[in-house]
Design a protein around this motif. Sequence first.
Motif, PDB file in Angstrom:
ATOM      1  N   GLU A   3     -36.709  39.441 -55.500  1.00 55.09           N
ATOM      2  CA  GLU A   3     -36.976  38.239 -56.322  1.00 55.09           C
ATOM      3  C   GLU A   3     -36.087  38.260 -57.555  1.00 55.09           C
ATOM      4  OE1 GLU A   3     -40.938  37.524 -57.577  1.00 55.09           O
ATOM      5  OE2 GLU A   3     -41.329  36.317 -55.808  1.00 55.09           O
ATOM      6  N   ILE A   4     -35.389  37.142 -57.813  1.00 52.46           N
ATOM      7  CA  ILE A   4     -34.552  37.077 -59.016  1.00 52.46           C
ATOM      8  C   ILE A   4     -35.060  35.928 -59.880  1.00 52.46           C
ATOM      9  CG2 ILE A   4     -32.207  36.876 -59.910  1.00 52.46           C
ATOM     10  CD1 ILE A   4     -31.229  38.111 -57.390  1.00 52.46           C
ATOM     11  N   LYS A   5     -35.414  36.259 -61.119  1.00 46.74           N
ATOM     12  CA  LYS A   5     -36.045  35.256 -61.999  1.00 46.74           C
ATOM     13  C   LYS A   5     -35.027  34.625 -62.939  1.00 46.74           C
ATOM     14  CE  LYS A   5     -40.565  37.558 -62.237  1.00 46.74           C
ATOM     15  NZ  LYS A   5     -41.293  36.683 -61.358  1.00 46.74           N
ATOM     16  N   ASP A   6     -35.462  33.551 -63.598  1.00 46.95           N
ATOM     17  CA  ASP A   6     -34.694  32.865 -64.651  1.00 46.95           C
ATOM     18  C   ASP A   6     -33.320  32.407 -64.191  1.00 46.95           C
ATOM     19  OD1 ASP A   6     -36.838  33.316 -66.334  1.00 46.95           O
ATOM     20  OD2 ASP A   6     -36.072  35.274 -66.944  1.00 46.95           O
ATOM     21  N   MET A   7     -33.248  31.910 -62.985  1.00 51.35           N
ATOM     22  CA  MET A   7     -31.994  31.337 -62.503  1.00 51.35           C
ATOM     23  C   MET A   7     -31.945  29.861 -62.904  1.00 51.35           C
ATOM     24  SD  MET A   7     -30.485  33.821 -61.144  1.00 51.35           S
ATOM     25  CE  MET A   7     -29.082  32.959 -60.447  1.00 51.35           C
ATOM     26  N   VAL A   8     -30.721  29.318 -63.008  1.00 48.88           N
ATOM     27  CA  VAL A   8     -30.557  27.911 -63.413  1.00 48.88           C
ATOM     28  C   VAL A   8     -30.324  27.061 -62.168  1.00 48.88           C
ATOM     29  CG1 VAL A   8     -29.167  26.313 -64.776  1.00 48.88           C
ATOM     30  CG2 VAL A   8     -29.572  28.638 -65.612  1.00 48.88           C
ATOM     31  N   CYS A   9     -31.082  25.991 -62.042  1.00 55.04           N
ATOM     32  CA  CYS A   9     -30.898  25.101 -60.889  1.00 55.04           C
ATOM     33  C   CYS A   9     -29.548  24.393 -61.011  1.00 55.04           C
ATOM     34  CB  CYS A   9     -32.032  24.084 -60.830  1.00 55.04           C
ATOM     35  SG  CYS A   9     -31.732  22.806 -59.599  1.00 55.04           S
ATOM     36  N   PRO A  10     -28.759  24.343 -59.925  1.00 52.00           N
ATOM     37  CA  PRO A  10     -27.415  23.740 -60.003  1.00 52.00           C
ATOM     38  C   PRO A  10     -27.364  22.259 -59.635  1.00 52.00           C
ATOM     39  CG  PRO A  10     -27.633  25.007 -57.980  1.00 52.00           C
ATOM     40  CD  PRO A  10     -28.993  24.994 -58.624  1.00 52.00           C
ATOM     41  N   PHE A  11     -28.471  21.530 -59.759  1.00 50.27           N
ATOM     42  CA  PHE A  11     -28.391  20.137 -59.287  1.00 50.27           C
ATOM     43  C   PHE A  11     -28.299  19.073 -60.387  1.00 50.27           C
ATOM     44  CE2 PHE A  11     -29.540  16.111 -57.498  1.00 50.27           C
ATOM     45  CZ  PHE A  11     -28.760  16.084 -56.360  1.00 50.27           C
ATOM     46  N   CYS A  12     -29.361  18.856 -61.165  1.00 52.02           N
ATOM     47  CA  CYS A  12     -29.312  17.711 -62.088  1.00 52.02           C
ATOM     48  C   CYS A  12     -29.159  18.130 -63.542  1.00 52.02           C
ATOM     49  CB  CYS A  12     -30.511  16.789 -61.894  1.00 52.02           C
ATOM     50  SG  CYS A  12     -31.987  17.234 -62.823  1.00 52.02           S
ATOM     51  N   GLY A  13     -29.050  17.155 -64.425  1.00 48.36           N
ATOM     52  CA  GLY A  13     -28.786  17.402 -65.839  1.00 48.36           C
ATOM     53  C   GLY A  13     -29.908  18.089 -66.589  1.00 48.36           C
ATOM     54  N   CYS A  14     -31.058  18.313 -65.939  1.00 47.82           N
ATOM     55  CA  CYS A  14     -32.147  19.066 -66.601  1.00 47.82           C
ATOM     56  C   CYS A  14     -31.807  20.555 -66.695  1.00 47.82           C
ATOM     57  CB  CYS A  14     -33.453  18.935 -65.823  1.00 47.82           C
ATOM     58  SG  CYS A  14     -34.226  17.333 -65.955  1.00 47.82           S
ATOM     59  N   LEU A  15     -30.963  21.052 -65.778  1.00 50.59           N
ATOM     60  CA  LEU A  15     -30.583  22.472 -65.732  1.00 50.59           C
ATOM     61  C   LEU A  15     -31.800  23.384 -65.898  1.00 50.59           C
ATOM     62  CD1 LEU A  15     -27.557  21.328 -66.344  1.00 50.59           C
ATOM     63  CD2 LEU A  15     -27.215  23.587 -67.286  1.00 50.59           C
ATOM     64  N   CYS A  16     -32.830  23.151 -65.127  1.00 47.68           N
ATOM     65  CA  CYS A  16     -34.054  23.967 -65.237  1.00 47.68           C
ATOM     66  C   CYS A  16     -33.663  25.445 -65.122  1.00 47.68           C
ATOM     67  CB  CYS A  16     -35.027  23.599 -64.128  1.00 47.68           C
ATOM     68  SG  CYS A  16     -35.631  21.918 -64.303  1.00 47.68           S
ATOM     69  N   ASP A  17     -34.037  26.236 -66.137  1.00 46.35           N
ATOM     70  CA  ASP A  17     -33.564  27.627 -66.194  1.00 46.35           C
ATOM     71  C   ASP A  17     -34.691  28.630 -65.962  1.00 46.35           C
ATOM     72  OD1 ASP A  17     -34.907  27.123 -68.490  1.00 46.35           O
ATOM     73  OD2 ASP A  17     -33.317  27.726 -69.864  1.00 46.35           O
ATOM     74  N   ASP A  18     -35.718  28.193 -65.209  1.00 44.43           N
ATOM     75  CA  ASP A  18     -36.862  29.070 -64.966  1.00 44.43           C
ATOM     76  C   ASP A  18     -37.105  29.269 -63.470  1.00 44.43           C
ATOM     77  OD1 ASP A  18     -37.525  26.483 -64.440  1.00 44.43           O
ATOM     78  OD2 ASP A  18     -39.517  26.554 -65.356  1.00 44.43           O
ATOM     79  N   VAL A  19     -36.029  29.108 -62.685  1.00 46.51           N
ATOM     80  CA  VAL A  19     -36.186  29.162 -61.224  1.00 46.51           C
ATOM     81  C   VAL A  19     -36.198  30.618 -60.739  1.00 46.51           C
ATOM     82  CG1 VAL A  19     -35.100  28.510 -59.023  1.00 46.51           C
ATOM     83  CG2 VAL A  19     -35.052  26.926 -60.958  1.00 46.51           C
ATOM     84  N   THR A  20     -37.114  30.918 -59.820  1.00 47.41           N
ATOM     85  CA  THR A  20     -37.144  32.239 -59.188  1.00 47.41           C
ATOM     86  C   THR A  20     -36.643  32.099 -57.753  1.00 47.41           C
ATOM     87  OG1 THR A  20     -39.025  32.885 -60.529  1.00 47.41           O
ATOM     88  CG2 THR A  20     -38.647  34.168 -58.530  1.00 47.41           C
ATOM     89  N   LEU A  21     -35.696  32.957 -57.391  1.00 45.17           N
ATOM     90  CA  LEU A  21     -35.130  32.896 -56.035  1.00 45.17           C
ATOM     91  C   LEU A  21     -35.566  34.110 -55.227  1.00 45.17           C
ATOM     92  CD1 LEU A  21     -31.445  31.832 -56.854  1.00 45.17           C
ATOM     93  CD2 LEU A  21     -33.324  30.370 -56.118  1.00 45.17           C
ATOM     94  N   GLY A  22     -35.871  33.879 -53.969  1.00 50.26           N
ATOM     95  CA  GLY A  22     -36.158  34.973 -53.038  1.00 50.26           C
ATOM     96  C   GLY A  22     -34.923  35.217 -52.185  1.00 50.26           C
ATOM     97  N   ILE A  23     -34.431  36.468 -52.170  1.00 54.65           N
ATOM     98  CA  ILE A  23     -33.201  36.787 -51.428  1.00 54.65           C
ATOM     99  C   ILE A  23     -33.534  37.776 -50.311  1.00 54.65           C
ATOM    100  CG2 ILE A  23     -30.825  37.679 -51.654  1.00 54.65           C
ATOM    101  CD1 ILE A  23     -31.077  35.580 -53.673  1.00 54.65           C
ATOM    102  N   GLU A  24     -33.047  37.459 -49.124  1.00 55.94           N
ATOM    103  CA  GLU A  24     -33.263  38.361 -47.977  1.00 55.94           C
ATOM    104  C   GLU A  24     -31.987  38.388 -47.142  1.00 55.94           C
ATOM    105  OE1 GLU A  24     -37.665  38.662 -46.541  1.00 55.94           O
ATOM    106  OE2 GLU A  24     -36.495  37.570 -45.034  1.00 55.94           O
TER     107      GLU A  24
END
Length: 430
Positions: A3-24
């Motif tokens: 799990e990687i936390k505090d990632m920035v969403c790469p889509f819209c101008g909100c740039l939500c910077d609290d995204v958690t990604l699951g990597i496998e």
Amino acid sequence: MQEIKDMVCPFCGCLCDDVTLGIENGSIVSTDNCCTIGNAKFLGKNRLKNPIQKVDGKWIDITYDEAVDAAVDILLDADRPLLFGWSGTHGEAQCVGVHMNEILGGVIDSTTSVCHGPSILAIQEVGHPGCTLGQVKNRADLVIYWGCNPIEAHPRHMSRYTTYADGYFLDNAFRNRKVIVVDVRETETAKVADEFIQIKSGGDYAVLSSLRAILRGKADMIPASVAGVSKTQLMQVAEMCKTCSFGALFFGVGLTMAKGKYKNVRNAIELVDDLNRHTKFTLTPMRGHWNVYGANEVFSWMTGYPFAVDFCRGVAFYNPGETTAIDILARKECDACMIIASDPAAHFPRACVEQIRDIPMIAIDPFQSLTTPLADLQIPVAVTGIDAEGTAYRMDGIPIKVKKVMDSGYPSDTEILTRIYQKMLEVKGL
Ligand code: SF4
């Protein structure tokens, strides 16, 4: 699963910077704190595989070295190249793009010219009474969405910063914060607003002027109805705005691209100025494309102009309506183009898309799009925020460092553009 936390969403101008990604197994398999649009981008499967070039109507696989050489040939052979897009990539790549354009004597333009170009023209005339999204979240007890529909276009805007967000300086923000929506139709956002003002198409300027007249004590000049809005409702809304402690006006392309264009935005800024005689009020454009704000910043600090910058005279020149991508394409003026980090075939008028199809075109993008099949050369790159890092600007002008989460082997936009730029200098003996 990692799990990687505090990632920035790469889509819209909100740039939500609290995204958690699951990597496998080297792939993103899940997202948390992400809306459906951002989720689709993180989990996107339609990546371009490797560089390809169209030769005698057929696609052939080429190496990155060959792709760089082919891109240099296309751009240096052109008399009037257009470098368009830039909104989906990071600031470092945008910098290299400006340097390339200076060498080429071409035009560099971003998607601004088809979204918030009018906002920038208005801001150049009368300034920008802006603030950060954090200020809005923590202080604004009144929010106006004018000509925009965040529930569908910026899905986490309301939950992170307005309607559904807590506010540090607000008492029971969820219940007490008021939301006004102004639009020509009842959008999903309008359905959850405390007050919905439905205006007739093209009536924005008149409604803004009426609100300003009321605030300046000239209510007697207002007719019983303005662009389909009753005088009673206008009086009520003016009072809500005047008596709030901190108001925030957000506006979208429903205002910038409606009849009146930049004059609408200028009137909105002047309404905010008028409100600041009574209370504290701010204004923020709802920038749609991820780092379109960054493109304006980078182009401005490097050339003096925010978009549509023409270097054909050897120095930067800017004249929206003449040097904007759509106008150059519609006049069939450019004879080659490089499209990076955007999809004009999905948004531009048909005649412009036909011109893109008919001239040599390089597409630099991580994903397949409506534009990529029209290219003569496709160069796949990494996605900033997934397999590349960089800097991007949020819609309120805050720069955010975006991390890389995995190594996919694709070069970043900065890497591929730097290689093209250096090869260009070599060929020109500079
Ligand atoms: Fe990404 Fe925008 Fe959705 Fe935030 S609101 S998760 S930045 S698409």
